[in-house]
Design a protein around this motif. Structure first.
Motif, PDB file in Angstrom:
ATOM      1  N   PHE A 118       0.663  10.228   8.751  1.00 15.30           N
ATOM      2  CA  PHE A 118       0.722   8.794   9.029  1.00 15.30           C
ATOM      3  C   PHE A 118      -0.295   8.410  10.094  1.00 15.30           C
ATOM      4  O   PHE A 118      -0.953   7.387   9.999  1.00 15.30           O
ATOM      5  CB  PHE A 118       2.126   8.394   9.450  1.00 15.30           C
ATOM      6  CG  PHE A 118       3.117   8.721   8.393  1.00 15.30           C
ATOM      7  CD1 PHE A 118       3.108   8.032   7.192  1.00 15.30           C
ATOM      8  CD2 PHE A 118       4.021   9.747   8.565  1.00 15.30           C
ATOM      9  CE1 PHE A 118       4.003   8.346   6.193  1.00 15.30           C
ATOM     10  CE2 PHE A 118       4.919  10.063   7.574  1.00 15.30           C
ATOM     11  CZ  PHE A 118       4.909   9.374   6.388  1.00 15.30           C
TER      12      PHE A 118
ATOM     13  N   THR B  80       0.842  -1.188   0.000  1.00 13.49           N
ATOM     14  CA  THR B  80       0.000   0.000   0.000  1.00 13.49           C
ATOM     15  C   THR B  80       0.882   1.245   0.000  1.00 13.49           C
ATOM     16  O   THR B  80       1.888   1.294   0.704  1.00 13.49           O
ATOM     17  CB  THR B  80      -0.911   0.001   1.245  1.00 13.49           C
ATOM     18  OG1 THR B  80      -1.738  -1.156   1.223  1.00 13.49           O
ATOM     19  CG2 THR B  80      -1.782   1.243   1.292  1.00 13.49           C
TER      20      THR B  80
ATOM     21  N   SER C  52      -3.017   9.991  10.620  1.00 17.42           N
ATOM     22  CA  SER C  52      -4.334  10.123  10.008  1.00 17.42           C
ATOM     23  C   SER C  52      -4.589   9.044   8.973  1.00 17.42           C
ATOM     24  O   SER C  52      -5.731   8.773   8.618  1.00 17.42           O
ATOM     25  CB  SER C  52      -4.458  11.484   9.329  1.00 17.42           C
ATOM     26  OG  SER C  52      -3.817  12.470  10.083  1.00 17.42           O
ATOM     27  N   ALA C  53      -3.525   8.467   8.478  1.00 22.50           N
ATOM     28  CA  ALA C  53      -3.699   7.538   7.372  1.00 22.50           C
ATOM     29  C   ALA C  53      -4.476   6.297   7.797  1.00 22.50           C
ATOM     30  O   ALA C  53      -5.248   5.756   7.041  1.00 22.50           O
ATOM     31  CB  ALA C  53      -2.351   7.139   6.791  1.00 22.50           C
ATOM     32  N   GLY C  54      -4.283   5.859   9.020  1.00 22.57           N
ATOM     33  CA  GLY C  54      -5.056   4.719   9.488  1.00 22.57           C
ATOM     34  C   GLY C  54      -4.483   3.397   9.024  1.00 22.57           C
ATOM     35  O   GLY C  54      -4.357   2.466   9.792  1.00 22.57           O
ATOM     36  N   ALA C  55      -4.141   3.311   7.781  1.00 25.59           N
ATOM     37  CA  ALA C  55      -3.667   2.043   7.237  1.00 25.59           C
ATOM     38  C   ALA C  55      -2.142   1.970   7.243  1.00 25.59           C
ATOM     39  O   ALA C  55      -1.460   2.977   7.283  1.00 25.59           O
ATOM     40  CB  ALA C  55      -4.190   1.867   5.825  1.00 25.59           C
ATOM     41  N   ALA C  56      -1.657   0.765   7.184  1.00 23.22           N
ATOM     42  CA  ALA C  56      -0.220   0.560   7.106  1.00 23.22           C
ATOM     43  C   ALA C  56       0.244   0.818   5.673  1.00 23.22           C
ATOM     44  O   ALA C  56      -0.381   0.347   4.734  1.00 23.22           O
ATOM     45  CB  ALA C  56       0.111  -0.863   7.514  1.00 23.22           C
TER      46      ALA C  56
ATOM     47  N   VAL D 151      -3.903   2.104  -2.464  1.00 25.41           N
ATOM     48  CA  VAL D 151      -3.576   3.519  -2.337  1.00 25.41           C
ATOM     49  C   VAL D 151      -4.360   4.136  -1.185  1.00 25.41           C
ATOM     50  O   VAL D 151      -5.576   4.018  -1.127  1.00 25.41           O
ATOM     51  CB  VAL D 151      -3.913   4.293  -3.621  1.00 25.41           C
ATOM     52  CG1 VAL D 151      -3.704   5.784  -3.410  1.00 25.41           C
ATOM     53  CG2 VAL D 151      -3.065   3.799  -4.768  1.00 25.41           C
ATOM     54  N   VAL D 152      -3.650   4.745  -0.268  1.00 27.52           N
ATOM     55  CA  VAL D 152      -4.299   5.525   0.777  1.00 27.52           C
ATOM     56  C   VAL D 152      -4.043   6.978   0.436  1.00 27.52           C
ATOM     57  O   VAL D 152      -2.905   7.381   0.191  1.00 27.52           O
ATOM     58  CB  VAL D 152      -3.716   5.209   2.164  1.00 27.52           C
ATOM     59  CG1 VAL D 152      -4.359   6.096   3.222  1.00 27.52           C
ATOM     60  CG2 VAL D 152      -3.940   3.758   2.503  1.00 27.52           C
ATOM     61  N   LEU D 153      -5.117   7.755   0.372  1.00 30.73           N
ATOM     62  CA  LEU D 153      -4.968   9.143  -0.030  1.00 30.73           C
ATOM     63  C   LEU D 153      -4.981  10.032   1.192  1.00 30.73           C
ATOM     64  O   LEU D 153      -5.804   9.856   2.084  1.00 30.73           O
ATOM     65  CB  LEU D 153      -6.119   9.513  -0.966  1.00 30.73           C
ATOM     66  CG  LEU D 153      -6.100  10.931  -1.499  1.00 30.73           C
ATOM     67  CD1 LEU D 153      -4.848  11.195  -2.300  1.00 30.73           C
ATOM     68  CD2 LEU D 153      -7.330  11.155  -2.350  1.00 30.73           C
ATOM     69  N   TYR D 154      -4.074  10.964   1.241  1.00 29.75           N
ATOM     70  CA  TYR D 154      -4.085  11.930   2.330  1.00 29.75           C
ATOM     71  C   TYR D 154      -4.049  13.342   1.774  1.00 29.75           C
ATOM     72  O   TYR D 154      -3.160  13.695   1.000  1.00 29.75           O
ATOM     73  CB  TYR D 154      -2.904  11.709   3.273  1.00 29.75           C
ATOM     74  CG  TYR D 154      -2.928  12.692   4.417  1.00 29.75           C
ATOM     75  CD1 TYR D 154      -3.887  12.571   5.418  1.00 29.75           C
ATOM     76  CD2 TYR D 154      -2.049  13.766   4.473  1.00 29.75           C
ATOM     77  CE1 TYR D 154      -3.949  13.475   6.455  1.00 29.75           C
ATOM     78  CE2 TYR D 154      -2.098  14.680   5.506  1.00 29.75           C
ATOM     79  CZ  TYR D 154      -3.054  14.534   6.492  1.00 29.75           C
ATOM     80  OH  TYR D 154      -3.124  15.445   7.510  1.00 29.75           O
ATOM     81  N   VAL D 155      -5.041  14.110   2.155  1.00 25.58           N
ATOM     82  CA  VAL D 155      -5.088  15.517   1.760  1.00 25.58           C
ATOM     83  C   VAL D 155      -5.094  16.335   3.050  1.00 25.58           C
ATOM     84  O   VAL D 155      -6.004  16.191   3.856  1.00 25.58           O
ATOM     85  CB  VAL D 155      -6.370  15.822   0.948  1.00 25.58           C
ATOM     86  CG1 VAL D 155      -6.363  17.262   0.475  1.00 25.58           C
ATOM     87  CG2 VAL D 155      -6.509  14.868  -0.220  1.00 25.58           C
TER      88      VAL D 155
ATOM     89  N   GLY E 240       8.961  10.412   8.485  1.00 21.93           N
ATOM     90  CA  GLY E 240       8.302   9.114   8.546  1.00 21.93           C
ATOM     91  C   GLY E 240       9.289   7.964   8.365  1.00 21.93           C
ATOM     92  O   GLY E 240       9.047   6.854   8.791  1.00 21.93           O
TER      93      GLY E 240
END
Lengths: 340, 340
Positions: free
Chosen positions: B115, B68, B117-121, B99-103, B141
Motif C-alpha cells: 500500500f 481503483t 508502494s502503491a502511491g495511489a488510493a 488498476v494499480v499494479l504491484y509486483v 490493509g
DNA sequence: CTGAAAGCGCTTACAG
DNA sequence: CTGAAAGCGCTTACAG
C-alpha cells in the motif's frame, strides 16, 4: 461484523493526545528536532492500534503531486513488455513511486483515453512502443512523458531506445559472414518505429554486399502461428528454386514459427536454412535448435525510462538515450548449403 | 517555454461563464434536467480549449472512493500472471475502474508494504498466488480483498481458483490410461497452495492404482534451466534401471527443460519418456514435440476475480469460485516402452 | 435552472 | 517543542 469507518489522522491525534500536525510530522518522518521522542512513540503506538493508513488521495491533493507514474504498454502477455515493465517498476519501487499500468484493451480501434481509465492521479507517463495515433492522445495529456522503443522526435521529447539499428546490422553481417546471399524477411505486421528500423537497416546492409538480396518479405502477427504461416508462404513458393537460405525474423516467436514451418517442409535448420530471431525471449532457448537472436535490454530499458521520467519531473531537460543490443549466435544459423 | 499551471474546474467555470457546480455536473454527466443545453456546450468548449482534466486526487478525496483496484501478482514475466492481469484489467476498464499494479520486488526477503508502494488510493485488492506471509500483509490493509489461485480460507474470504485438483487428476489418469506405472514429479520450488494441491492429488491418484508409484520427486525453480537440471538428476540416477517412464511437471517451463534433458541423455520423447506440463503457455506449442499440458483459464480467472472484487465493493458477501481446467493431450505423451 | 458554500483528509507555514 | 488554521480541487446538498 459492523463496518468500522477508516481512521483518519485526526483519530490518531486524539488517541495519542497530540495535534494532527504532530501526527503528520511523525508519519512523514520530518519530526527530528520538532517533536519530542515520547510523543513520537505515542503517535506510532496509536497508528499501530488503530491500523491507520494515510488517505493517499488527500495527501496527493495537498502535495500537488501523486508520486505515481502511468506506464503504458501495448500488451503485457508479450514477454518483452513484461520485462520492460519489471525494470520500470523496480526503479519506481526504489524511489517510492507508485505505478499505474495501462494496457489499451485492443490494438485495433480507437484507443480510449488512458487518463480517464487510469482512475488514479499520476504525475507523468512512461509509454512504450506506441503507434503514432495512441501517442497523440498521450501527448495531449500535457503530462511529462518519456517514450520507450519509439521514434525519436527531436530534443523536445525524452526517448529511451534499444539500438535496433545496430542489432539488425549485427544479424545481417553475421549471416553475410556465414556466406548467405539470399534472404527473406519475416516482418511483424505492426507499424511502429522499431520494426520500420529493422526493415530499413536489413535492406541497407544487403544492398552493401554485391550479390546479396532480399528474395522475399512477409508480414505476420507476432505469434508462433503467424511465423509458421508466413514462413510456409515464403518457403513453399521457392521449392527447388533459388529460395532464401536465411530467414531474418522480427521476433523470436516468428522465428520459432519459421522453424516449425521448415520442419514441416522437410528443411533442416540450420543445415539447409538459417533462422534468426529478435528479443531473446524465453522461447529462444526453449526450442531446438536454440535460436540465434538479438538480446535487447528490456529491463534496463524500463529502468532507464523510469529514471528519465523521474529526472524530467525533477526538472531535467529531455534527451534521447540509446541502449546497446547484442547478437547471440546460437544453433539456428550456419553456412548455407552448397548452392545449385 | 513557460510552465502553464494545470487548469482547475474553477478556470473552466470562469471561461464558460458558469459556476464550478455546473462544470462538475456536466463533466460527471449528471446535467440532464439541471443545466441548459447552451451552458453544457459552453462548458464542453471551455474544457476543450483549456485541455482540462479533472484532478483525480481531489475527486477521490471528495467521493470517498477512488474507483481503483490494487492488483498484486508475484511476477509479470510469468505468462500465466500476465494473462491473469490482462483479464482483470479488461473487466476493470469496462467498469471504468483504474488498476494499480504491484509486483513484490523480490520473492525472497520480507515483502514491503504494497500500500505504501502503491502511491495511489485504492478501494480494494485483487491478489494472486500469494505466499502465506505476503497475504497477512495484504489482509492487514483492511481493504476488501479477493484472492486468486490461493488456498480457500472459508466463507469469510473471496477466492477465485482454477480447478487444480481436477487438472492434476486428468493428467494422472491420462498417463495411467496410456499404461504408465513409474512416475516422477518435477515440482515447482514454491510453497503455495496451487503446487501443494498438485503434489497431493498426484500422490492420491497413483495410490489408487495397484502397481503405480512415484519413483522420484524433484523441486526446481520454474524455468527451463530449472526443469533441465531437475530432470537430469531424476533421469541420470535411473539409467538402465527401473526409472520413470512419465515425468509430471508442475509447469510448462519445467516440462520444456525436462524434454531438453531427455534429448541430452538420448531418450526420445514421447517414445521412451512421456512428459506433461501445466498452464498451456506459448512455449507449450513452440517446442517439438508439442507438450501435453493442462490449460488453466488465466484470463477468465483474472476477469472473474475483478468481477468478484467489484461485487464485494458493492456489498456482496464473499464466496469461493472454481473455474474448470482442461487436459490438452498433444505429442509429448504416449504409451511407455515395453518394460523390462 | 443556477450558484454559494461546506467539507472530504491531509500537510505546512505560521504564531505561540 | 506544539497547535490552530488555511487550503489543495473537487462534488453535492441546499437555498434561491
Amino acid at each position: 461484523m459492523s463496518i468500522r469507518p477508516r481512521p483518519t489522522s485526526r483519530d490518531v491525534a486524539e488517541r495519542a493526545g497530540v495535534s494532527q500536525a504532530t501526527v503528520s510530522l511523525v508519519l512523514r518522518d520530518r519530526w527530528r528536532g520538532r517533536v519530542s521522542p515520547a510523543r513520537v512513540e505515542a503517535v506510532r503506538a496509536a497508528v499501530a492500534e488503530l491500523g491507520y493508513r494515510p488517505n493517499l488521495a488527500a495527501r496527493s491533493l495537498r502535495l500537488g503531486r501523486a508520486r505515481t507514474a502511468l506506464v503504458v504498454v501495448p500488451a503485457l502477455t508479450n514477454e518483452f513488455f513484461a520485462r520492460m515493465y519489471a525494470g520500470a517498476a523496480r526503479v519506481a519501487a526504489g524511489e517510492d513511486v507508485g505505478v499505474v499500468l495501462y494496457v489499451p484493451p485492443d490494438e485495433r480501434g480507437p484507443a480510449p483515453d488512458p487518463f480517464a481509465s487510469a482512475g488514479a492521479a499520476v504525475d507523468g507517463v512512461l509509454a512504450s512502443s506506441m503507434a503514432a495515433e495512441s501517442l497523440a492522445t498521450l501527448s495531449q495529456g500535457g503530462l511529462p512523458l518519456v517514450m520507450l522503443d519509439s521514434e525519436p522526435r527531436g530534443p523536445g521529447t525524452a526517448t529511451v531506445n534499444p539500438d535496433i539499428a545496430d542489432g539488425t546490422r549485427q544479424v545481417a553481417r553475421h549471416l553475410l559472414g556465414l556466406g548467405h546471399r539470399r534472404f527473406a524477411h519475416l516482418a511483424a505486421e505492426v507499424d511502429s518505429w522499431t520494426f520500420r528500423v529493422r526493415a530499413r537497416v536489413l535492406a541497407e546492409e544487403l544492398a552493401a554486399v554485391p550479390g546479396a538480396r532480399l528474395v522475399a518479405a512477409e508480414r505476420a502477427p507476432i505469434t508462433v502461428r503467424g511465423g509458421l504461416g508466413a514462413a510456409e508462404r515464403v518457403l513453399a513458393g521457392a521449392r527447388g528454386k533459388a529460395g532464401p537460405t536465411a530467414l531474418v525474423c522480427d521476433d523470436d516467436l516468428l522465428a520459432v514459427g519459421a522453424c516449425k514451418a521448415a520442419r514441416r517442409l522437410g528443411l533442416r535448420v540450420p543445415e539447409e536454412l538459417s533462422v534468426t530471431g529478435f528479443d531473446d525471449l524465453t522461447v529462444a532457448t526453449a526450442v531446438e535448435p536454440e535460436l540465434t537472436t538479438v538480446a535487447l535490454p528490456a529491463e534496463d530499458l524500463g529502468a532507464a525510462g523510469m529514471h528519465a521520467l523521474l529526472a524530467l519531473l525533477a526538472g531535467t531537460s529531455p534527451a534521447t538515450t540509446v541502449l546497446p543490443a547484442a547478437l547471440l549466435p546460437r544453433a539456428s544459423t550456419a553456412p548455407p548449403p552448397p548452392g545449385p
